[in-house]
Scaffold this active site. Structure first.
Site, PDB file in Angstrom:
ATOM      1  N   ASP A   1       0.669  -0.930   0.018  1.00 30.59           N
ATOM      2  CA  ASP A   1       0.039   0.246  -0.274  1.00 30.59           C
ATOM      3  C   ASP A   1       0.619   1.112   0.147  1.00 30.59           C
ATOM      4  O   ASP A   1       1.150   1.966   0.948  1.00 30.59           O
ATOM      5  CB  ASP A   1      -1.092   0.106   1.338  1.00 30.59           C
ATOM      6  N   ALA A   2       1.967   1.837  -1.308  1.00 31.08           N
ATOM      7  CA  ALA A   2       2.440   2.619  -1.561  1.00 31.08           C
ATOM      8  C   ALA A   2       1.454   4.384  -1.780  1.00 31.08           C
ATOM      9  O   ALA A   2       1.568   4.994  -1.244  1.00 31.08           O
ATOM     10  CB  ALA A   2       3.184   2.978  -1.890  1.00 31.08           C
ATOM     11  N   LYS A   3       0.274   4.056  -2.745  1.00 32.48           N
ATOM     12  CA  LYS A   3      -0.918   4.983  -3.357  1.00 32.48           C
ATOM     13  C   LYS A   3       0.620   5.717  -3.783  1.00 32.48           C
ATOM     14  O   LYS A   3       0.206   7.109  -4.377  1.00 32.48           O
ATOM     15  CB  LYS A   3      -1.361   5.724  -2.325  1.00 32.48           C
ATOM     16  N   ARG A   4       1.645   5.055  -4.629  1.00 29.97           N
ATOM     17  CA  ARG A   4       2.312   6.122  -5.034  1.00 29.97           C
ATOM     18  C   ARG A   4       2.272   6.490  -6.763  1.00 29.97           C
ATOM     19  O   ARG A   4       1.413   5.898  -7.258  1.00 29.97           O
ATOM     20  CB  ARG A   4       4.066   5.425  -5.300  1.00 29.97           C
TER      21      ARG A   4
END
Length: 227
Positions: free
Chosen positions: A129-132
């Site tokens: 879960d990085a949402k990069r």
């Protein structure tokens, strides 16, 4: 199960990229959901102040920094959580921010956690879960990071666009690594942007998050949609 001492140097020496599943993420996730008869996804987002006191009594030889002490506790805590839940989960989802706050030591904990999941049950997918997201060149760096950590999937932000070299193409080129595109989040403040009405060329006037979902759905099959 006996607790194995966390060794940051050993975590760094395991070989980047070698943990990724040989199967496509969607197929891997669906197979795991069937095998476990579960849709449960367990977040591994440890906060030192919320960890029970029993996990803070890890003995270490000699004097070490507070950061090393805390990351050793996080690694031990994650292992115990995985050991206690692996029979019931369809996936694990560590949020990278909880590890990046400790710098290289924290990333070592993340590597160690992924390695432990593979040892306990290699059929369980790991979602980073990085949402990069950013423009293309920066996205390539992010994509390389995901591959190096050995995650089976990564969450990404569509704000820079979805399709194209300047958008999410570097993530989509990761082969069997899943790409989960952020559409609608649960925080109340999300409505300030995600619920704004826009004119979509296919759906007409809809909330912005629905346009994002529609654009994601028409992309490569490596993008998975959950409804």
């Amino acid at each position: 199960m006996a607790k194995e001492a966390f060794d940051p140097a050993a975590a760094r020496g395991r070989g980047e990229g070698e943990l990724t599943s040989p199967h496509g993420f969607v197929e891997m996730l669906e197979a795991r959901q069937r095998a476990a008869d579960s849709l449960l996804c367990v977040g591994l987002d440890p906060v030192i102040d919320k960890i029970p006191e029993s996990f803070r009594r890890i003995s270490t030889a000699g004097e070490i920094s507070q950061a090393r002490q805390e990351t050793a506790i996080l690694a031990s805590f994650n292992r115990v959580i995985v050991d206690a839940t692996h029979e019931f989960v369809s996936a694990y989802k560590p949020n990278i921010a909880f590890y990046e706050r400790y710098g290289e030591l924290g990333i070592d904990v993340l590597r160690d956690t992924i390695r432990h999941i593979r040892q306990v049950d290699p059929t369980i997918p790991v979602i980073l879960d990085a949402k990069r997201a950013d423009i293309g060149a920066t996205n390539q760096g992010y994509a390389d990071m995901v591959k190096g950590l050995g995650a089976d999937a990564v969450t990404v932000n569509p704000y820079f666009g979805i399709e194209g070299k300047g958008a999410l193409d570097p993530f989509l080129a990761l082969g069997d690594t899943g790409v989960i595109i952020l559409c609608r989040t649960s925080n109340p403040e999300a409505a300030q942007m995600q619920d704004v009405i826009v004119k979509d060329p296919v759906l007409g006037e809809v909330p912005y998050f629905m346009m994002v979902a529609r654009m994601a759905e028409k992309q490569d099959k490596r993008i998975q949609m959950w409804r």
